[in-house]
Design an enzyme around this catalytic site. Structure first.
Site, PDB file in Angstrom:
ATOM      1  N   GLN A 148       7.258  69.163  32.856  1.00  8.31           N
ATOM      2  CA  GLN A 148       7.853  68.334  32.005  1.00  8.31           C
ATOM      3  C   GLN A 148       9.186  68.780  31.219  1.00  8.31           C
ATOM      4  O   GLN A 148      10.217  67.990  30.952  1.00  8.31           O
ATOM      5  CB  GLN A 148       7.332  67.521  31.044  1.00  8.31           C
ATOM      6  CG  GLN A 148       6.097  66.644  31.493  1.00  8.31           C
ATOM      7  CD  GLN A 148       4.685  67.418  31.960  1.00  8.31           C
ATOM      8  OE1 GLN A 148       4.741  68.594  32.221  1.00  8.31           O
ATOM      9  NE2 GLN A 148       3.412  66.690  31.881  1.00  8.31           N
TER      10      GLN A 148
ATOM     11  N   ARG B  98      -6.035  57.574  30.931  1.00 12.54           N
ATOM     12  CA  ARG B  98      -5.610  59.149  30.490  1.00 12.54           C
ATOM     13  C   ARG B  98      -6.610  59.070  29.231  1.00 12.54           C
ATOM     14  O   ARG B  98      -6.372  58.248  28.112  1.00 12.54           O
ATOM     15  CB  ARG B  98      -4.358  59.315  30.222  1.00 12.54           C
ATOM     16  CG  ARG B  98      -3.517  59.209  31.569  1.00 12.54           C
ATOM     17  CD  ARG B  98      -2.255  60.053  31.408  1.00 12.54           C
ATOM     18  NE  ARG B  98      -2.235  61.322  31.285  1.00 12.54           N
ATOM     19  CZ  ARG B  98      -1.191  62.189  30.936  1.00 12.54           C
ATOM     20  NH1 ARG B  98       0.027  61.599  30.724  1.00 12.54           N
ATOM     21  NH2 ARG B  98      -1.441  63.521  30.991  1.00 12.54           N
TER      22      ARG B  98
ATOM     23  N   ARG C  14       4.957  58.284  31.396  1.00 14.02           N
ATOM     24  CA  ARG C  14       4.080  59.482  30.504  1.00 14.02           C
ATOM     25  C   ARG C  14       4.690  59.500  29.191  1.00 14.02           C
ATOM     26  O   ARG C  14       5.660  58.931  28.909  1.00 14.02           O
ATOM     27  CB  ARG C  14       3.886  60.807  31.342  1.00 14.02           C
ATOM     28  CG  ARG C  14       5.343  61.125  31.791  1.00 14.02           C
ATOM     29  CD  ARG C  14       5.698  62.576  31.660  1.00 14.02           C
ATOM     30  NE  ARG C  14       5.311  63.364  30.356  1.00 14.02           N
ATOM     31  CZ  ARG C  14       6.698  63.043  29.531  1.00 14.02           C
ATOM     32  NH1 ARG C  14       7.564  62.450  29.634  1.00 14.02           N
ATOM     33  NH2 ARG C  14       6.424  63.516  28.238  1.00 14.02           N
ATOM     34  N   GLY C  15       4.084  60.182  28.359  1.00 15.58           N
ATOM     35  CA  GLY C  15       4.249  60.469  27.156  1.00 15.58           C
ATOM     36  C   GLY C  15       3.695  59.512  26.147  1.00 15.58           C
ATOM     37  O   GLY C  15       3.621  58.203  26.520  1.00 15.58           O
ATOM     38  N   ALA C  16       2.967  59.788  25.047  1.00 11.67           N
ATOM     39  CA  ALA C  16       1.970  59.225  24.505  1.00 11.67           C
ATOM     40  C   ALA C  16       2.567  57.616  24.161  1.00 11.67           C
ATOM     41  O   ALA C  16       1.869  56.673  24.513  1.00 11.67           O
ATOM     42  CB  ALA C  16       1.277  59.795  23.204  1.00 11.67           C
TER      43      ALA C  16
ATOM     44  N   ASP D 264      -0.120  63.825  21.063  1.00 13.97           N
ATOM     45  CA  ASP D 264      -0.749  62.771  21.830  1.00 13.97           C
ATOM     46  C   ASP D 264      -1.893  62.109  21.033  1.00 13.97           C
ATOM     47  O   ASP D 264      -2.292  60.944  21.156  1.00 13.97           O
ATOM     48  CB  ASP D 264      -1.349  63.250  23.103  1.00 13.97           C
ATOM     49  CG  ASP D 264      -0.263  63.623  24.065  1.00 13.97           C
ATOM     50  OD1 ASP D 264       0.402  64.749  24.134  1.00 13.97           O
ATOM     51  OD2 ASP D 264       0.009  62.641  24.962  1.00 13.97           O
TER      52      ASP D 264
ATOM     53  N   ASN E  55      -1.643  68.266  21.837  1.00 12.04           N
ATOM     54  CA  ASN E  55      -0.349  67.881  22.591  1.00 12.04           C
ATOM     55  C   ASN E  55      -0.548  68.808  23.886  1.00 12.04           C
ATOM     56  O   ASN E  55      -1.475  69.452  24.079  1.00 12.04           O
ATOM     57  CB  ASN E  55       0.701  68.301  21.532  1.00 12.04           C
ATOM     58  CG  ASN E  55       2.166  68.134  22.316  1.00 12.04           C
ATOM     59  OD1 ASN E  55       2.396  66.952  22.671  1.00 12.04           O
ATOM     60  ND2 ASN E  55       3.039  69.095  22.476  1.00 12.04           N
ATOM     61  N   LYS E  56       0.631  68.628  24.716  1.00 11.10           N
ATOM     62  CA  LYS E  56       0.558  69.236  25.864  1.00 11.10           C
ATOM     63  C   LYS E  56      -0.042  70.751  25.815  1.00 11.10           C
ATOM     64  O   LYS E  56       0.408  71.481  24.873  1.00 11.10           O
ATOM     65  CB  LYS E  56       2.043  69.160  26.570  1.00 11.10           C
ATOM     66  CG  LYS E  56       2.194  69.872  27.844  1.00 11.10           C
ATOM     67  CD  LYS E  56       1.410  69.292  28.695  1.00 11.10           C
ATOM     68  CE  LYS E  56       1.237  67.894  29.105  1.00 11.10           C
ATOM     69  NZ  LYS E  56       0.359  67.281  30.185  1.00 11.10           N
TER      70      LYS E  56
HETATM   71  O1  MRU Z   1       0.970  64.625  30.122  1.00  3.89           O
HETATM   72  P1  MRU Z   1       2.209  63.911  29.394  1.00  3.89           P
HETATM   73  O2  MRU Z   1       3.456  64.540  30.231  1.00  3.89           O
HETATM   74  O3  MRU Z   1       1.999  62.454  29.239  1.00  3.89           O
HETATM   75  O4  MRU Z   1       2.068  64.775  28.072  1.00  3.89           O
HETATM   76  C1  MRU Z   1       3.041  64.374  27.125  1.00  3.89           C
HETATM   77  C2  MRU Z   1       3.162  65.262  26.016  1.00  3.89           C
HETATM   78  O5  MRU Z   1       2.139  66.119  25.824  1.00  3.89           O
HETATM   79  C3  MRU Z   1       3.994  64.830  24.711  1.00  3.89           C
HETATM   80  O6  MRU Z   1       4.326  66.051  23.973  1.00  3.89           O
HETATM   81  C4  MRU Z   1       3.492  63.638  23.829  1.00  3.89           C
HETATM   82  O7  MRU Z   1       2.827  62.774  24.571  1.00  3.89           O
HETATM   83  C5  MRU Z   1       4.525  63.325  22.835  1.00  3.89           C
HETATM   84  S1  MRU Z   1       5.712  61.994  23.555  1.00  3.89           S
HETATM   85  C6  MRU Z   1       6.526  61.555  22.266  1.00  3.89           C
END
Ligand code: MRU
Length: 360
Positions: free
Chosen positions: A209, A102, A56-58, A250, A260-261
């Site tokens: 997270q 996603r 996970r994480g973009a 993201d 973002n999240k």
């Molecule tokens: O749902 P996730 O855990 O993939 O969400 C991640 C985030 O929102 C991060 O802040 C984003 O992807 C940036 S990662 C460098």
């Protein structure tokens, strides 16, 4: 298998095996209690890992998707009697399937596009050559991400000083990228250079997270970190504990609106109220110039059970009561003090500053 390096926080969290037949990931759903590594081989394995947030994480999702297509290309190249046009058809089907895992993080589509384009550029040269080119491109995606993270960390560090209190939301560290991370990169780099930070990490309901991953990475690096519940951000800001907010993203629209999240936009509103700078850390792979504003960004909606029960021994919501679980929200560009990219620091108006920097 232990894929951490000597500094303890840089994870080899998405790794293409030497043969190019599979990818090893650390299963992020098991952290912080267990360090479990998984080997992904089929497109279904990759789809499942991305969908369930094992990876996970973009940026990490983008890297994984690039590797996934390269592994698939290699597998297809070994099938007997496959024509080039059938090869491209199957590769495209795999790409579309992965892209659907996603919807919000644009890195996924950007990186699968890149690998597919690398394949098209070799059309006519034979399937083995095409598959090789996919592997090369996917490796390049990962090494470029590491370079971007480092540059973003350097720019980020110029915005703070030793002793500062930093609020983070979700996880934008090494686990979410290839190396330093984006939102946390400056903190790791600062630590290496002798800075001391006091980080407050929002726990990040519902998937935790911040509590599980951000605090894990920072603590291993010896950075002072305190986990707070999401609803305590206002309190610590009011108490004067926070000098800056650092978040990842993201998808950033051409006008600077940032997905973002979920909860990030609330942090930005609070930061504005308390006069605290709110910084978004954004590799160029996360900018979507096709999206003119945040209204065009598709927001992923996830299972209700993530809210009602996932991290609890017993359900915390009565049976039959609905839950609404959008995974991301959009922060209006006007609430963002600066967007930090690998090419420099952008400020309002973002339409101009982002396009000047990236020549769009
Ligand atoms: O749902 P996730 O855990 O993939 O969400 C991640 C985030 O929102 C991060 O802040 C984003 O992807 C940036 S990662 C460098």
């Amino acid at each position: 298998m232990n894929n951490t390096d000597k500094s303890g926080y840089i994870f080899d969290n998405v790794r293409l095996t030497e043969s190019g037949d599979s990818v090893i990931i650390i299963d992020q759903t098991k952290l912080p209690n267990e360090e479990v590594y998984l080997e992904l081989k089929s497109i279904d394995d990759f789809y499942h890992a991305i969908k369930t947030l094992q990876v996970r994480g973009a940026p990490a999702i983008g890297i994984c998707a690039g590797f996934a297509l390269a592994v698939e290309a290699k597998r297809l190249s070994l099938l007997p009697d496959l024509s080039e046009s059938d090869f491209f058809g199957k590769l495209h089907k795999a790409k579309c399937y992965l892209d659907s895992a996603r919807p919000t993080a644009v890195n996924l589509i950007h990186m699968s596009d890149r690998v597919e384009k690398a394949a098209f550029l070799c059309a006519g040269k034979g399937i083995s050559e095409i598959a090789e080119s996919c592997l090369r491109e996917s490796r390049l995606i990962q090494s470029e991400d590491a370079e971007m993270c480092f540059k973003i960390a350097e720019y980020g560090l110029s915005l703070v000083k030793s002793g500062d209190g930093i609020l983070t939301h979700c996880n934008a560290g090494p686990l979410a990228t290839s190396c330093y991370g984006t939102g946390l990169g400056a903190l790791f780099l600062g630590k290496e250079l002798g800075y001391e930070f006091h980080v407050y990490s929002d726990e990040m309901r519902p998937l935790m997270q911040g509590a599980r991953l951000t605090s894990y990475e920072l603590h291993r690096a010896g950075i002072d970190v305190t986990v707070i519940c999401d609803n305590m951000a206002s309190m610590v800001m009011k108490q004067g504990k926070i000098d800056a907010c650092f978040v990842g993203c993201d998808r950033v629209a051409a006008n600077g609106d940032t997905a973002n999240k979920v909860g990030t936009s609330g942090v930005a509103v609070l930061a504005r109220h308390y006069g605290i700078p709110f910084y978004v850390f954004c590799p160029s792979s996360t900018i979507d110039f096709e999206c003119s504003s945040g209204n065009d960004i598709v927001i992923e909606e996830r299972e209700e059970t993530e809210i009602s029960g996932l991290y609890f021994k017993k359900p915390v919501v009565p049976n039959g009561v609905k839950c609404y679980n959008p995974a991301f929200d959009v922060t209006d560009n006007g609430l963002i003090t600066a967007i930090i990219t690998e090419k420099g620091i952008c400020r309002l108006p973002y339409e101009k500053s982002l396009s000047n920097l990236f020549g769009k």
